[in-house]
Design an enzyme around this catalytic site. Structure first.
Site, PDB file in Angstrom:
ATOM      1  N   ASN A 150      19.557  54.988 -20.593  1.00 35.12           N
ATOM      2  CA  ASN A 150      19.194  53.816 -19.923  1.00 35.12           C
ATOM      3  C   ASN A 150      18.385  54.188 -18.399  1.00 35.12           C
ATOM      4  OD1 ASN A 150      18.949  51.658 -18.121  1.00 35.12           O
ATOM      5  ND2 ASN A 150      20.968  50.843 -18.310  1.00 35.12           N
ATOM      6  N   CYS A 208      17.315  46.893 -13.721  1.00 33.59           N
ATOM      7  CA  CYS A 208      16.646  47.062 -14.884  1.00 33.59           C
ATOM      8  C   CYS A 208      15.697  45.959 -15.099  1.00 33.59           C
ATOM      9  CB  CYS A 208      17.874  47.185 -15.853  1.00 33.59           C
ATOM     10  SG  CYS A 208      19.054  48.389 -15.698  1.00 33.59           S
ATOM     11  N   HIS A 237      14.827  46.178 -22.862  1.00 34.27           N
ATOM     12  CA  HIS A 237      15.700  46.809 -21.746  1.00 34.27           C
ATOM     13  C   HIS A 237      16.316  47.707 -22.735  1.00 34.27           C
ATOM     14  CE1 HIS A 237      17.518  49.105 -18.767  1.00 34.27           C
ATOM     15  NE2 HIS A 237      18.462  48.376 -18.662  1.00 34.27           N
TER      16      HIS A 237
HETATM   17  N1  ACO Z   1      33.977  58.081 -23.553  1.00 31.39           N
HETATM   18  C1  ACO Z   1      35.306  57.836 -24.069  1.00 31.39           C
HETATM   19  N2  ACO Z   1      35.976  56.892 -23.837  1.00 31.39           N
HETATM   20  C2  ACO Z   1      35.373  55.894 -22.914  1.00 31.39           C
HETATM   21  C3  ACO Z   1      34.036  56.318 -22.267  1.00 31.39           C
HETATM   22  C4  ACO Z   1      33.474  57.431 -22.438  1.00 31.39           C
HETATM   23  N3  ACO Z   1      32.323  57.844 -22.025  1.00 31.39           N
HETATM   24  N4  ACO Z   1      33.673  55.444 -21.391  1.00 31.39           N
HETATM   25  C5  ACO Z   1      34.653  54.482 -21.238  1.00 31.39           C
HETATM   26  N5  ACO Z   1      35.628  54.911 -22.357  1.00 31.39           N
HETATM   27  C6  ACO Z   1      36.872  54.216 -22.706  1.00 31.39           C
HETATM   28  C7  ACO Z   1      37.600  53.336 -21.708  1.00 31.39           C
HETATM   29  O1  ACO Z   1      38.306  54.128 -20.764  1.00 31.39           O
HETATM   30  C8  ACO Z   1      38.260  52.193 -22.678  1.00 31.39           C
HETATM   31  O2  ACO Z   1      39.419  53.001 -22.900  1.00 31.39           O
HETATM   32  P1  ACO Z   1      41.040  52.233 -22.977  1.00 31.39           P
HETATM   33  O3  ACO Z   1      40.841  51.146 -24.044  1.00 31.39           O
HETATM   34  O4  ACO Z   1      42.201  53.272 -23.150  1.00 31.39           O
HETATM   35  O5  ACO Z   1      40.981  51.492 -21.500  1.00 31.39           O
HETATM   36  C9  ACO Z   1      37.680  52.209 -23.833  1.00 31.39           C
HETATM   37  O6  ACO Z   1      36.661  53.369 -23.864  1.00 31.39           O
HETATM   38  C10 ACO Z   1      36.770  51.088 -24.034  1.00 31.39           C
HETATM   39  O7  ACO Z   1      36.171  50.811 -22.562  1.00 31.39           O
HETATM   40  P2  ACO Z   1      35.043  49.652 -22.837  1.00 31.39           P
HETATM   41  O8  ACO Z   1      34.575  49.588 -21.101  1.00 31.39           O
HETATM   42  O9  ACO Z   1      35.557  48.352 -23.012  1.00 31.39           O
HETATM   43  O10 ACO Z   1      33.990  50.147 -23.684  1.00 31.39           O
HETATM   44  P3  ACO Z   1      32.538  49.315 -24.082  1.00 31.39           P
HETATM   45  O11 ACO Z   1      32.657  49.133 -25.583  1.00 31.39           O
HETATM   46  O12 ACO Z   1      32.658  48.023 -23.442  1.00 31.39           O
HETATM   47  O13 ACO Z   1      31.397  50.080 -23.646  1.00 31.39           O
HETATM   48  C11 ACO Z   1      29.725  50.372 -22.249  1.00 31.39           C
HETATM   49  C12 ACO Z   1      31.266  50.708 -22.341  1.00 31.39           C
HETATM   50  C13 ACO Z   1      29.048  51.349 -23.037  1.00 31.39           C
HETATM   51  C14 ACO Z   1      29.613  50.699 -20.816  1.00 31.39           C
HETATM   52  C15 ACO Z   1      29.236  49.079 -22.468  1.00 31.39           C
HETATM   53  O14 ACO Z   1      30.279  48.092 -21.699  1.00 31.39           O
HETATM   54  C16 ACO Z   1      28.013  48.434 -21.830  1.00 31.39           C
HETATM   55  O15 ACO Z   1      27.103  49.013 -22.501  1.00 31.39           O
HETATM   56  N6  ACO Z   1      27.770  47.687 -20.819  1.00 31.39           N
HETATM   57  C17 ACO Z   1      26.597  47.173 -20.339  1.00 31.39           C
HETATM   58  C18 ACO Z   1      25.875  48.330 -19.486  1.00 31.39           C
HETATM   59  C19 ACO Z   1      24.692  47.429 -19.164  1.00 31.39           C
HETATM   60  O16 ACO Z   1      23.981  46.925 -20.035  1.00 31.39           O
HETATM   61  N7  ACO Z   1      24.423  47.593 -17.516  1.00 31.39           N
HETATM   62  C20 ACO Z   1      23.244  46.725 -17.451  1.00 31.39           C
HETATM   63  C21 ACO Z   1      21.969  47.606 -16.963  1.00 31.39           C
HETATM   64  S1  ACO Z   1      22.388  48.844 -15.879  1.00 31.39           S
HETATM   65  C22 ACO Z   1      21.439  48.290 -14.610  1.00 31.39           C
HETATM   66  O17 ACO Z   1      20.867  47.453 -14.173  1.00 31.39           O
HETATM   67  C23 ACO Z   1      21.103  49.664 -13.386  1.00 31.39           C
END
Ligand code: ACO
Length: 331
Positions: free
Chosen positions: A284, A115, A254
């Protein structure tokens, strides 16, 4: 070495026609429009067709940038594609794009830094232009992340989309490139990687069975590092440019997650109206997200000469970077 200036003279973007909405994802994943919208800010993403490769998207974005700049492919001295979803291991996707555009015998190469690709690419390409190596460079961020997405994994399948954005950099008297800060730390590659994809673990039957040839991410961990590194990189890039946060006209980050963007903007004291986001439409798109956002913004007539933009990104590597850039309106 005496440096001269660089400016952007053309922008273009393109996304596949096929749109996947949050409601579409609800049909096969245990997720909801409400969860995706509140946790990410995403509403839709575009996914390439089976026959559509990264170079196909990149070539359209590049063609649009050429039309914007009223230039022909023959006017470009070098082609760079930032991507982690190349058409092949080799040849480089940039070679394929150049051939597609009819640019014969021109140098072309890829940059692979997930990214952060466009930020690294903008820094490298600006250096090549400013040092006199090339007069004009076509710099493209292009991805088809849907091709390496585990569509059964709700924690990643909802996040990523496909698209391409292109800019044409040209030597100029005035210099738009004000400062940059780049960084990387691969002490924990497993935070965000495709485990079975190269020489460390080639793709075999077991890897396919376990879907290790697809994106795996520890989202919560990545989130924390992302916010900190985007803030740090922005601060240092501005220092190098001898600017302060108050000088920033627009932040073009980004588009990884609306909450990451909001947190970084809040810390930097950049109000919402100065933050360019299109995450609701594209999700993304990795290295493509910043040039797509820039192209849309420029084409909407939103930038004027003298505006200071901070481009900032974070991604797989882990990697990060920011560039401070002064916009020069095409004459
Ligand atoms: N729908 C419903 N529930 C979900 C989903 C979904 N799509 N995905 C995860 N959950 C659940 C999880 O299982 C978890 O459930 P639990 O509490 O029962 O275990 C709960 O939601 C919370 O999960 P988290 O992973 O803590 O959710 P978070 O608020 O952190 O959001 C996300 C997840 C959106 C992935 C976030 O962490 C994020 O954006 N991370 C950074 C991503 C990023 O920036 N990547 C870098 C760039 S990518 C690249 O370089 C290719």
């Amino acid at each position: 070495m005496s440096l001269t200036g660089v400016k952007i003279v053309g922008v273009g973007h393109h996304a596949p026609a096929h749109v996947v909405s949050n409601e579409d994802l609800e049909r096969w994943l245990d997720t909801s429009d409400e969860w995706i919208t509140t946790r990410t800010g995403m509403k839709r993403r575009h996914w390439a067709a089976d026959a559509e490769a990264t170079s196909d998207l990149a070539a359209v974005a590049a063609t649009n940038a050429l039309a914007y700049a009223k230039l022909a492919a023959a006017d470009i001295d070098c082609f760079i594609v930032c991507t982690v979803t190349p058409d092949y291991y080799f040849p480089a996707t940039a070679c394929i794009v150049a051939a597609h555009l009819g640019a014969k015998d021109k140098p072309a190469f890829d940059i692979s830094i997930a990214c952060s690709g466009f930020i690294y690419g903008l820094t490298v390409a600006s250096g090549l232009v400013r040092s006199g190596v090339y007069r004009r460079i076509m710099l493209i961020g292009a991805e088809t992340l849907s091709k390496i997405l585990n569509k059964e994994d709700r924690s990643t399948a909802i996040l990523f989309g496909d698209g391409a954005g292109a800019v044409i950099l040209e030597r100029a008297e005035r210099n738009s490139f004000l400062g940059a800060e780049l960084g990387a730390d691969a002490s924990r590659p497993e935070l965000l990687y495709v485990e079975a994809s190269g020489s460390r673990r080639p793709i075999d039957g077991a890897a396919l069975e376990e879907k290790r040839n697809l994106i795996a991410m520890q989202g919560r961990e990545v989130f924390k590092v992302a916010v900190n590194k985007m803030i740090e990189a922005t601060d240092v890039a501005l220092q190098k440019a001898q600017l302060t946060k108050a000088d920033v006209t627009y932040l073009i980050p980004h588009q990884a997650n609306k909450r990451i963007i909001d947190a970084a903007a809040h810390y930097l004291g950049v109000p919402e109206e100065k933050v360019v986001t299109n995450i609701a439409e594209y999700g993304n798109t990795s290295a493509a997200s910043i040039p797509i956002a820039l192209s849309e913004f420029v084409r909407a007539g939103r930038l004027k000469s003298g505006d200071v933009i901070v481009f900032v990104a974070f991604g797989g590597g882990l990697s990060w970077g920011a560039v401070a850039w002064e916009w020069q309106q095409a004459a």
